[in-house]
Design a protein around this motif. Structure first.
Motif, mmCIF file in Angstrom:
data_model
loop_
_atom_site.group_PDB
_atom_site.id
_atom_site.type_symbol
_atom_site.label_atom_id
_atom_site.label_comp_id
_atom_site.label_asym_id
_atom_site.label_seq_id
_atom_site.Cartn_x
_atom_site.Cartn_y
_atom_site.Cartn_z
ATOM 1 N N CYS A 29 0.633 -1.245 0.406
ATOM 2 C CA CYS A 29 -0.403 -0.211 0.270
ATOM 3 C C CYS A 29 1.094 0.981 -0.151
ATOM 4 C CB CYS A 29 -0.827 0.001 1.716
ATOM 5 S SG CYS A 29 -2.304 1.500 1.218
ATOM 6 N N PRO A 30 0.781 1.774 -0.832
ATOM 7 C CA PRO A 30 1.470 3.088 -0.755
ATOM 8 C C PRO A 30 1.221 4.289 -0.087
ATOM 9 C CG PRO A 30 -0.396 4.072 -2.761
ATOM 10 C CD PRO A 30 -0.288 2.060 -1.678
ATOM 11 N N CYS A 31 0.265 4.013 0.939
ATOM 12 C CA CYS A 31 -0.187 5.156 1.700
ATOM 13 C C CYS A 31 0.235 6.277 1.492
ATOM 14 C CB CYS A 31 0.895 4.931 3.279
ATOM 15 S SG CYS A 31 0.779 3.520 4.153
ATOM 16 N N PRO A 57 -9.863 10.882 16.897
ATOM 17 C CA PRO A 57 -8.863 11.654 16.645
ATOM 18 C C PRO A 57 -9.228 12.665 15.445
ATOM 19 C CG PRO A 57 -7.966 10.106 17.830
ATOM 20 C CD PRO A 57 -8.448 9.198 17.235
ATOM 21 N N LYS A 58 -9.143 14.070 15.510
ATOM 22 C CA LYS A 58 -9.343 15.091 14.608
ATOM 23 C C LYS A 58 -7.823 15.070 13.551
ATOM 24 C CE LYS A 58 -6.507 18.830 16.430
ATOM 25 N NZ LYS A 58 -6.705 19.820 16.896
ATOM 26 N N GLU A 59 -6.888 13.592 14.019
ATOM 27 C CA GLU A 59 -5.998 13.629 12.495
ATOM 28 C C GLU A 59 -6.435 12.664 11.926
ATOM 29 O OE1 GLU A 59 -4.004 15.182 16.506
ATOM 30 O OE2 GLU A 59 -5.440 13.286 15.938
ATOM 31 N N CYS A 60 -7.541 11.846 12.508
ATOM 32 C CA CYS A 60 -8.221 10.749 11.715
ATOM 33 C C CYS A 60 -8.308 11.328 9.759
ATOM 34 C CB CYS A 60 -9.198 9.894 12.564
ATOM 35 S SG CYS A 60 -9.960 8.955 10.962
ATOM 36 N N GLU A 116 -5.452 12.360 8.243
ATOM 37 C CA GLU A 116 -3.742 11.404 8.146
ATOM 38 C C GLU A 116 -4.375 9.930 7.899
ATOM 39 O OE1 GLU A 116 -1.574 11.976 11.121
ATOM 40 O OE2 GLU A 116 0.025 13.577 10.857
ATOM 41 N N LEU A 117 -5.017 9.807 7.375
ATOM 42 C CA LEU A 117 -6.295 8.396 7.051
ATOM 43 C C LEU A 117 -5.240 8.006 6.324
ATOM 44 C CD1 LEU A 117 -8.821 6.466 7.901
ATOM 45 C CD2 LEU A 117 -9.788 7.577 6.059
ATOM 46 N N HIS A 118 -4.782 8.237 5.373
ATOM 47 C CA HIS A 118 -3.747 7.508 4.049
ATOM 48 C C HIS A 118 -2.802 7.110 5.026
ATOM 49 C CE1 HIS A 118 -1.949 11.285 4.041
ATOM 50 N NE2 HIS A 118 -1.612 11.277 3.625
ATOM 51 N N LYS A 119 -2.109 7.392 6.268
ATOM 52 C CA LYS A 119 -1.653 6.739 7.005
ATOM 53 C C LYS A 119 -1.748 5.400 7.699
ATOM 54 C CE LYS A 119 1.374 11.248 6.489
ATOM 55 N NZ LYS A 119 2.072 12.254 6.897
ATOM 56 N N VAL A 120 -2.883 5.497 8.091
ATOM 57 C CA VAL A 120 -2.993 4.428 8.439
ATOM 58 C C VAL A 120 -2.486 2.665 8.173
ATOM 59 C CG1 VAL A 120 -5.241 3.251 9.972
ATOM 60 C CG2 VAL A 120 -4.996 5.546 9.824
ATOM 61 N N SER A 121 -2.389 2.398 6.681
ATOM 62 C CA SER A 121 -2.112 1.441 6.850
ATOM 63 C C SER A 121 -0.159 0.614 7.385
ATOM 64 C CB SER A 121 -1.941 1.094 5.000
ATOM 65 O OG SER A 121 -3.583 0.871 4.233
ATOM 66 N N LYS A 141 2.258 5.443 10.136
ATOM 67 C CA LYS A 141 2.698 6.540 10.369
ATOM 68 C C LYS A 141 2.158 8.149 10.407
ATOM 69 C CE LYS A 141 6.278 4.979 6.946
ATOM 70 N NZ LYS A 141 6.774 5.074 5.659
ATOM 71 N N THR A 142 0.571 7.258 11.642
ATOM 72 C CA THR A 142 0.210 8.899 11.723
ATOM 73 C C THR A 142 0.893 8.952 12.726
ATOM 74 O OG1 THR A 142 -1.500 7.368 12.927
ATOM 75 C CG2 THR A 142 -2.159 7.961 10.239
ATOM 76 N N SER A 143 0.559 10.027 13.527
ATOM 77 C CA SER A 143 0.077 11.250 14.627
ATOM 78 C C SER A 143 -0.228 11.140 15.419
ATOM 79 C CB SER A 143 0.313 12.519 14.240
ATOM 80 O OG SER A 143 -0.328 13.032 13.997
ATOM 81 N N MET A 144 -0.773 9.844 15.169
ATOM 82 C CA MET A 144 -2.592 9.271 16.073
ATOM 83 C C MET A 144 -1.844 8.603 16.838
ATOM 84 S SD MET A 144 -6.021 8.689 14.962
ATOM 85 C CE MET A 144 -5.068 7.253 13.545
#
Length: 340
Positions: free
Chosen positions: A72-74, A177-180, A183-188, A191-194
């Protein structure tokens, strides 16, 4: 002188107990019967075995794609990338299903030259009925792939993490959280700030949605298959025993037809090669006429007044239009008028 020993008397011989031979044939017979019964069971269940083998291949292919090819390219390309891995193999399997189905080629061969082959008089809707059957058979492998891929959840997670739809974002990130939203594309990739806990909960949520969709697809496909089978059986014009005989006849005819093709093709090629190398005129070789080949290749239509179990059966019962012995069937290329 030594005394000669007298031969034993008949009474003495009879008194000697005879050894009984071991009874092996009965055990061998029972073993062979058990083996034949097991072989017959597997032959009767060849459809289920074929579907099970297809399911194992689908499962293995999905795992191979997930572990080896899928990364997944994230990024903003998550949706396209995930959907490509989810639906592209299913589309390829659908095309292969059409390609490997002999009824597809029987349906379309020569239809551009003679449209009456697929739209015969009085049976115009037959084409769509047969095409629907071919499509349903070809959909088995794609549905299996989609089901396995959705149950795994990897492709769906990547595809949904790249969505830009406000409705889907609200559904996925509700209570998160609001970061969702940002930064949803970084969940896989994690690498999110969550926090790791929130990131893992979001991943599990996406995988749960994928598995729910997978089970819904499996249940829907099973229910539709059951309903369509029941409807077809209820609308059947023949009894259960006759339908069983019909299926047996079709299988035997197909098997023997392939063997006859090999036999006659070998004899004809041998005759032609022999005449070529010996430089002599060939002997007459009986072959069906072009019209007979065309009639035997048509789509089959059932009539209650005439119990024909296949198109070939119908052609033979109605009478073959045999060509004269000095003539042979001519193969003509589409768009040309020169015999091969």
């Amino acid at each position: 002188m030594k005394k000669e020993l007298a031969p034993p008397s008949a009474a003495a011989t009879a008194a000697v107990p005879q050894r009984k031979k071991k009874d092996f044939p009965s055990s061998r017979t029972s073993t062979m019967d058990a083996f034949q019964g097991l072989l017959k069971f597997f032959l009767n269940q060849k459809t289920a075995i074929g579907y099970s083998f297809m399911a194992l291949l689908t499962l293995g292919g999905e795992r191979l794609f997930s572990l080896v090819a899928f990364k997944c390219p994230c990024s903003a390309e998550n949706t396209v990338y995930g959907l490509a891995f989810l639906f592209a193999p299913a589309w390829v399997l659908l095309i292969l299903g059409f390609f490997l189905n002999n009824r597809s080629w029987r349906l379309f061969t020569g239809c551009c030259v003679n449209p009456r082959k697929i739209f015969p008089r009085g049976h115009g809707c037959r084409f769509f009925y047969v095409l629907g059957q071919i499509t349903l058979n070809s959909l088995v492998a794609p549905v299996m792939w989609l089901s396995v891929a959705l149950l795994n959840g990897t492709f769906y997670e990547c595809a949904m993490s790249g969505t830009k739809s406000a409705g889907l974002l609200d559904l996925i990130c509700k209570g998160k959280p609001k970061e969702c939203w940002e930064e949803l594309h970084k969940v896989s990739c994690g690498k999110t700030s969550m926090t790791p806990t929130d990131n893992e909960e979001l991943q599990l949520s996406l995988q749960a949605q994928s598995q729910i969709l997978g089970w819904c697809l499996i249940c829907s496909a099973s229910f539709f298959s059951l309903v369509s089978t029941c409807y077809g059986r209820c609308r059947s014009k023949v009894s259960y025993l006759q339908m069983t005989f019909w299926k047996t006849y079709v299988e035997k005819e197909k098997e023997q037809l392939e063997n006859s093709f090999l036999d006659y093709a070998s004899k004809l090629s041998m005759r032609n090669l022999k005449c070529f190398f010996e430089n002599k005129r060939p002997e007459a070789f009986p072959m069906p006429s072009f019209a007979a080949w065309e009639a035997a290749s048509e789509l089959y239509s059932f009539h209650q007044t005439r119990q024909h179990y296949s198109t070939l059966h119908k052609v033979v019962e109605d009478g073959l239009d045999l060509c004269p012995e000095e003539d042979e069937t001519t193969m003509v290329l589409v768009g040309t008028a020169e015999p091969l």
